[in-house]
Design a protein around this motif. Structure first.
Motif, PDB file in Angstrom:
ATOM      1  N   PHE A 130     -11.801  83.265  29.807  1.00 42.69           N
ATOM      2  CA  PHE A 130     -12.417  83.488  29.230  1.00 42.69           C
ATOM      3  C   PHE A 130     -11.262  84.454  28.159  1.00 42.69           C
ATOM      4  N   GLU A 131     -10.421  84.930  28.878  1.00 42.74           N
ATOM      5  CA  GLU A 131      -9.717  86.343  27.615  1.00 42.74           C
ATOM      6  C   GLU A 131      -9.375  85.531  26.506  1.00 42.74           C
ATOM      7  N   GLY A 132      -9.433  86.361  25.601  1.00 39.58           N
ATOM      8  CA  GLY A 132      -9.132  86.047  24.237  1.00 39.58           C
ATOM      9  C   GLY A 132     -10.415  85.531  23.567  1.00 39.58           C
ATOM     10  N   LEU A 133     -11.855  85.291  23.908  1.00 40.16           N
ATOM     11  CA  LEU A 133     -12.683  84.502  23.279  1.00 40.16           C
ATOM     12  C   LEU A 133     -13.822  85.838  23.212  1.00 40.16           C
ATOM     13  N   THR A 134     -14.379  85.107  22.621  1.00 41.46           N
ATOM     14  CA  THR A 134     -15.967  86.495  22.177  1.00 41.46           C
ATOM     15  C   THR A 134     -17.019  85.803  23.190  1.00 41.46           C
ATOM     16  N   PRO A 135     -17.902  86.132  22.961  1.00 36.61           N
ATOM     17  CA  PRO A 135     -19.365  85.832  23.599  1.00 36.61           C
ATOM     18  C   PRO A 135     -19.551  84.840  23.126  1.00 36.61           C
TER      19      PRO A 135
END
Length: 154
Positions: A130-135
């Motif tokens: 999920f790195e680089g993605l916002t919730p």
């Protein structure tokens, strides 16, 4: 299919694999399983057995057929995995009181301990993915996948 989706279809002359959503779904899934399997080697497990253990953590005393549905696996494959987990001491099986044809499965204490170990190990893989993605981006992705699943299921 309407023209608005044509650039995503392999039948188009201008098709580019990078625009095919299912290519990315399978690529992501394959890489995820590969990374999970590498992490689980530490405990002598694989993703298939992890999925059964986690399904049992959600639904204790599930039948083999319920587990098969939960993990989207053939009944024969699920049965083999369950009995392997039983041999390893992670689960117990027993016949259903109301219908002896139904085999129910539950976690042993050893199985519950393994789930804690699994979750701590695999958490790092999930965070990496999920790195680089916002919730919010993750939530929107999940919402989109749910819609596609519903469309394919109807």
């Amino acid at each position: 299919m309407t023209k608005k989706y044509s650039r995503f279809l392999p039948s188009e002359k201008s098709f580019n694999i990078d625009n095919f959503p299912y290519y990315w779904v399978t690529q992501v899934h394959s890489q995820y399983v590969h990374n999970i399997d590498n992490v689980l080697k530490r405990y002598g497990l694989d993703n298939s057995r992890r999925r059964i253990l986690l399904a049992l953590n959600i639904k204790q005393n599930a039948s083999v057929s319920e587990l098969s549905e939960m993990i989207i696996s053939k009944m024969s494959t699920t049965t083999k995995i369950v009995y392997r987990l039983k041999d390893e001491g992670f689960v117990n099986t027993y016949s259903c009181e109301n219908d002896a044809r139904i085999t129910r499965v539950n976690l042993t204490e050893q199985g519950k301990e393994m789930i804690h170990k699994i979750n701590s190990l695999t958490g790092a893989v999930l965070e990496q993915s999920f790195e680089g993605l916002t919730p919010l981006q993750i939530e929107k992705m999940i919402d989109g996948l749910k819609i596609i699943f519903k469309n394919l299921s109807s």
